[in-house]
Design a protein around this motif. Structure first.
Motif, PDB file in Angstrom:
ATOM      1  N   VAL A   1       0.833  -1.203   0.000  1.00 26.80           N
ATOM      2  CA  VAL A   1       0.000   0.000   0.000  1.00 26.80           C
ATOM      3  C   VAL A   1       0.867   1.253   0.000  1.00 26.80           C
ATOM      4  N   ASP A   2       1.878   1.270   0.852  1.00 27.21           N
ATOM      5  CA  ASP A   2       2.744   2.454   0.951  1.00 27.21           C
ATOM      6  C   ASP A   2       3.492   2.698  -0.356  1.00 27.21           C
TER       7      ASP A   2
ATOM      8  N   ALA B   1       0.990   3.956  -3.023  1.00 30.69           N
ATOM      9  CA  ALA B   1       0.479   5.294  -2.715  1.00 30.69           C
ATOM     10  C   ALA B   1       1.564   6.361  -2.816  1.00 30.69           C
TER      11      ALA B   1
ATOM     12  N   LYS C   1      -5.631   5.124   1.550  1.00 27.94           N
ATOM     13  CA  LYS C   1      -5.038   3.808   1.818  1.00 27.94           C
ATOM     14  C   LYS C   1      -5.894   3.036   2.812  1.00 27.94           C
TER      15      LYS C   1
END
Length: 307
Positions: free
Chosen positions: A14-15, A18, A33
Motif C-alpha cells: 500500500v505504501d 500510494a 489507503k
C-alpha cells in the motif's frame, strides 16, 4: 482531481503504490489507503473515491467481495483488482462482478497508470453523457410546458391540492409515488461562480445538477426535483426499497444519503467547475409535513451557513 483508494493487507505494498507511483502525471492528487476491505468500506463511507485498487486475496472480505459491494453501493466508483495469482478464473469472476480491470502483481508503474487512466477516461465519458447539453436541452423541451418541478414549487409555496388531484398530476408527470409515504428533502444552493451565470446558462446547469443527482441516487432513492422561491434546488427523496437499510430514518439510510450527497458535491466540483452547499432534512410524511420539513431545512441553512 480524481482520488483513488489502494487496498491491500500488506502495508508495504500500500505504501509503495500510494507514495512512489507518480500519480500526478495522470491528474491524481490525494491517494487513500486501507489495509483491509472492511477498512476500505469505512473510508468509502466518509470520502468520495473515484477508483478502488484492491488486492484479491485478503483475510476476511476478499477483493472480489469488495468489488460486489462497490457495484451495489457505489455504482459510480470503479474497481481495479490486483492479484499475484495468474488464474484466469479470478479474472472471469472479477469481470462478472463489475470490475473495470484486472492486473497481475507485481504491477509496473506504467502499467498501473495506464489502467487507471483508461478507467478515468471511461468515467469522464459517462459523466459527459449525463451532462451533455443535447440531453439537458432535450430534457427541458420534453418537460415543458408542465414540468414536474412546477408542481413541487407550487406545493412549497403553500398551494393545496386535493389528494386525488395531486396523485393524478404526480402520476401524469412521472413523479415518485409519495402520497402518505416518508420522504426527506435535499436542498442545494449554488455558490460561486454559479450565481454570476446568465439565466439560460443557469437553467442548463440546474438541469445538469438534477441529472447528476438522479444518476447518483438511483436506484436506492426516487428523486423529485424542483426549485423554491429563493432559487435553491429542492429534491424530494423517497427510499425505493428499505432492504437491509432499516427503512427511512435509520442510521444506515442516513449514512447512504450523506455519502451520496457528498458524491454529488464532488461531481459538481469536478465536472461543472463550481461548488454547492447541500443540506439534508429530517424525514416527514408527504404531503402533510412537506412545508414544515422545508421550513425547518431553510432555517437550518440560514442559521448554520448564512444567507
Amino acid at each position: 482531481m480524481a482520488e483513488p483508494l489502494i487496498v491491500d493487507d500488506e502495508a508495504h505494498v500500500v505504501d509503495r503504490l500510494a507514495g512512489l507511483v507518480p500519480w500526478g502525471r495522470i491528474g491524481i492528487g490525494r491517494v487513500h489507503k486501507a489495509l483491509s476491505a472492511l477498512e476500505a468500506l469505512e473510508l468509502l463511507a466518509e470520502h468520495p473515491v473515484d477508483i478502488v485498487l484492491s488486492d484479491i486475496r485478503m483475510p476476511g472480505m476478499t477483493g472480489l467481495e469488495l468489488a460486489s459491494r462497490l457495484q451495489a453501493e457505489w455504482p459510480k466508483t470503479r474497481c481495479i483488482l490486483l492479484s499475484g495469482y495468474a488464474d484466469f478464473d479470478y479474472a472471469k469472476e472479477a469481470m462478472v462482478r463489475g470490475t473495470a480491470d484486472y492486473l497481475l502483481k507485481p504491477v509496473k508503474d506504467e502499467e498501473l497508470l495506464a489502467a487507471v487512466e483508461r478507467v478515468l477516461r471511461k468515467l469522464q465519458a459517462e459523466w459527459a453523457q449525463v451532462l451533455s447539453q443535447e440531453r439537458i436541452v432535450r430534457t427541458l423541451r420534453e418537460n415543458l410546458p408542465q414540468p414536474r418541478g412546477d408542481l413541487l414549487t407550487e406545493s412549497l409555496q403553500g398551494r393545496r391540492y386535493a389528494l386525488e388531484g395531486l396523485a393524478n398530476r404526480s402520476r401524469m408527470l412521472e413523479s415518485p409515488a409519495l402520497l402518505g409515504e416518508p420522504f426527506a428533502l435535499m436542498l442545494v444552493r449554488m455558490e460561486d461562480p454559479f450565481p454570476s451565470y446568465d439565466a439560460h446558462s443557469l437553467a442548463l446547469l440546474e438541469y445538469a445538477i438534477a441529472n447528476m443527482a438522479e444518476e447518483l441516487f438511483a436506484p436506492q432513492f426516487g428523486l423529485w426535483p424542483g426549485k423554491d422561491a429563493h432559487g435553491y434546488l429542492i429534491f424530494v427523496l423517497k427510499e425505493a426499497a428499505a432492504g437491509e437499510t432499516g427503512g427511512p430514518g435509520s442510521p444506515e439510510t442516513l449514512r447512504r444519503l450523506e455519502r451520496t450527497a457528498a458524491r454529488l458535491q464532488q461531481a459538481i466540483r469536478t465536472y461543472l467547475k463550481g461548488t454547492v452547499t447541500i443540506l439534508l432534512s429530517k424525514w416527514g410524511t408527504f404531503p402533510d409535513e412537506l412545508l414544515a420539513v422545508y421550513d425547518s431545512t431553510l432555517t437550518a441553512l440560514r442559521r448554520r451557513i448564512g444567507d
